[in-house]
Enzyme design. Structure first.
Site, mmCIF file in Angstrom:
data_model
loop_
_atom_site.group_PDB
_atom_site.id
_atom_site.type_symbol
_atom_site.label_atom_id
_atom_site.label_comp_id
_atom_site.label_asym_id
_atom_site.label_seq_id
_atom_site.Cartn_x
_atom_site.Cartn_y
_atom_site.Cartn_z
ATOM 1 N N ARG A 1 0.832 -1.209 0.000
ATOM 2 C CA ARG A 1 0.000 0.000 0.000
ATOM 3 C C ARG A 1 0.871 1.266 0.000
ATOM 4 O O ARG A 1 0.539 2.261 -0.640
ATOM 5 C CB ARG A 1 -0.915 -0.031 1.230
ATOM 6 N N HIS B 1 0.577 4.346 -2.546
ATOM 7 C CA HIS B 1 0.390 5.738 -2.103
ATOM 8 C C HIS B 1 1.535 6.616 -2.580
ATOM 9 O O HIS B 1 1.339 7.789 -2.898
ATOM 10 C CB HIS B 1 0.285 5.815 -0.574
ATOM 11 N N ASN C 1 -4.110 8.939 4.795
ATOM 12 C CA ASN C 1 -2.968 8.166 5.284
ATOM 13 C C ASN C 1 -2.871 8.096 6.788
ATOM 14 O O ASN C 1 -2.519 7.073 7.352
ATOM 15 C CB ASN C 1 -1.653 8.808 4.808
ATOM 16 N N HIS D 1 -6.308 -6.036 -2.553
ATOM 17 C CA HIS D 1 -7.185 -6.090 -1.380
ATOM 18 C C HIS D 1 -7.420 -7.515 -0.904
ATOM 19 O O HIS D 1 -8.202 -7.750 0.001
ATOM 20 C CB HIS D 1 -8.512 -5.374 -1.654
#
Ligand SMILES: *[C@@H]1O[C@H](CO)[C@@H](O)[C@H](O)[C@H]1NC(C)=O
Ligand SMILES: *[C@@H]1O[C@H](CO)[C@@H](O)[C@H](O)[C@H]1NC(C)=O
Ligand SMILES: *[C@@H]1O[C@H](CO)[C@@H](O)[C@H](O)[C@H]1NC(C)=O
Ligand SMILES: CC(=O)N[C@H]1CO[C@H](CO)[C@@H](O)[C@@H]1O
Length: 326
Positions: A62, A66, A94, A192
């Site tokens: 992740r 990001h 975040n 996910h």
């Protein structure tokens, strides 16, 4: 599938995943001469972290996402805020939900000890994401490297990140802004399969879906019951987290797509993948063919890892991933 077929499928996945074209000026094996141990140091530290806490795999994956979606893959997600600047990591999507900064710190200090000033924080994130995927049963793939680190990190720029409440059109639009297709978006959503989420990202689906519906009708009722148990109404406990996926935990296969087909996608943005016949067809294809998914996932990660990279003499090689060089 018998064992022989499974082995054949694994070998096929492996071969296909290695044929990834490297665009931009990034190169596979970039550190072979200037810091030959770079990729193995990253790998060993990620392996150590993930065996200590499997959640680091999702966290590091992740983090790379990001990083790439906000100002390109330039390590800017790692920069700490200062009294004069609120950094990306403290931006709304975040704050207190990104994990793995200490793993990156450990990797960086080992790299600085053996080859000072050579390996960028942005490349560390790209390698660490690849290793996290492979260590949890996903595909392994070559990562072209040579990214350099940016010198700017601003909380406000995190508005480029898609939210878990987005529908298909918004998801697609946000990925398009990064030159990624709807297919890439659906493919990268397979991440996910691993990880967890704070209740606050989805609990409105259980208790307050819309003005005339308490519960999101696309949620499988038994899954909704399970989630209600994990995330009691009005608990507001920021520490409550649930796994993103109830199928075999921390195994990076394509069962995420099966879950979505069964109404067991945790986020609105997961269930949204079924919104059009085209998008739903790809979900079905991935659910049925993990090998195909893994090949496409490796390719999509390669594309994501090229977003607005700094190369050559742009940017810098940060000495400490949390601080821009003075
Ligand atoms: C999401 O899409 C809707 C239209 O479907 C649009 O009105 C809205 O501004 C979009 N939101 C974002 C954050 O892009
Ligand atoms: C998308 O592609 C165009 C054309 O190649 C390029 O100018 C632009 O910088 C790219 N945008 C991103 C975010 O990579
Ligand atoms: C339910 O959602 C509506 C609109 O999204 C919001 O205005 C309201 O405060 C929410 N109610 C609760 C109890 O969270
Ligand atoms: C979307 C989200 O989780 N936002 C959180 C970001 O961090 C602030 C401060 O910790 C929270 O208040 C937000 O809910």
């Amino acid at each position: 599938m018998d064992r022989g077929q499974m082995l054949a499928a694994t070998v096929l996945c492996f071969l296909l995943s290695n044929i990834i074209s490297s665009e931009a000026e990034l190169q596979v094996g970039f550190y072979n001469y200037i810091c030959p141990a770079a990729e193995s140091i990253v790998h060993d530290e990620v392996k150590r972290a993930v065996s200590y806490n499997p959640g680091f795999a999702a966290g590091l994956l992740r983090m790379h996402f990001h990083d790439c979606f906000v100002r390109g893959c330039d390590g800017s997600v790692l920069i700490d805020s200062t009294p004069f600047n609120e950094a990306e990591k403290d931006g709304p999507p975040n704050k207190s939900s990104l994990r793995g900064f200490e793993v990156v710190d450990n990797i960086k200090s080992q790299l600085e000890a053996v080859c000072q000033g050579k390996v960028s924080c942005a490349d560390i994130l790209a390698f660490a994401a690849r290793d996290s995927v492979a260590l949890t049963g996903g595909p392994s793939y070559d990562v072209p490297a040579g990214r350099r680190d940016g010198r700017i990190s601003q909380a406000a720029d995190t508005k480029d990140l898609p939210a878990p409440t987005f529908g298909l059109a918004n998801l697609t639009a946000f990925f398009a802004k990064k030159n990624l297709t709807q297919e890439d978006m659906i493919t990268l959503s397979g991440a996910h399969k691993i990880g967890r989420s704070h209740c606050s990202f989805f609990d409105f689906r259980l208790y307050n879906f819309s003005s005339n519906m308490v519960q999101d009708p696309s949620l499988d009722p038994s899954y909704a019951e399970l989630l209600k148990h994990e995330c009691p109404k009005d608990s507001n406990d920021p520490n409550l987290v649930v796994p993103l996926n109830t199928l075999p935990p921390n195994a990076f296969d394509s069962s995420y797509y099966r879950a979505v087909l069964e109404g067991r996608g945790l986020f609105v943005s997961d269930q949204a993948l079924l919104s059009t016949p085209e998008s739903a067809a790809l979900v079905q294809q991935y659910a049925a063919d993990a090998c195909f998914f893994k090949k496409k996932f490796a390719e999509a990660m390669g594309k994501m890892g090229q977003i607005e990279v700094l190369t050559g003499s742009s940017g810098e090689i940060r000495a400490n991933c949390r601080v821009i060089n003075s």
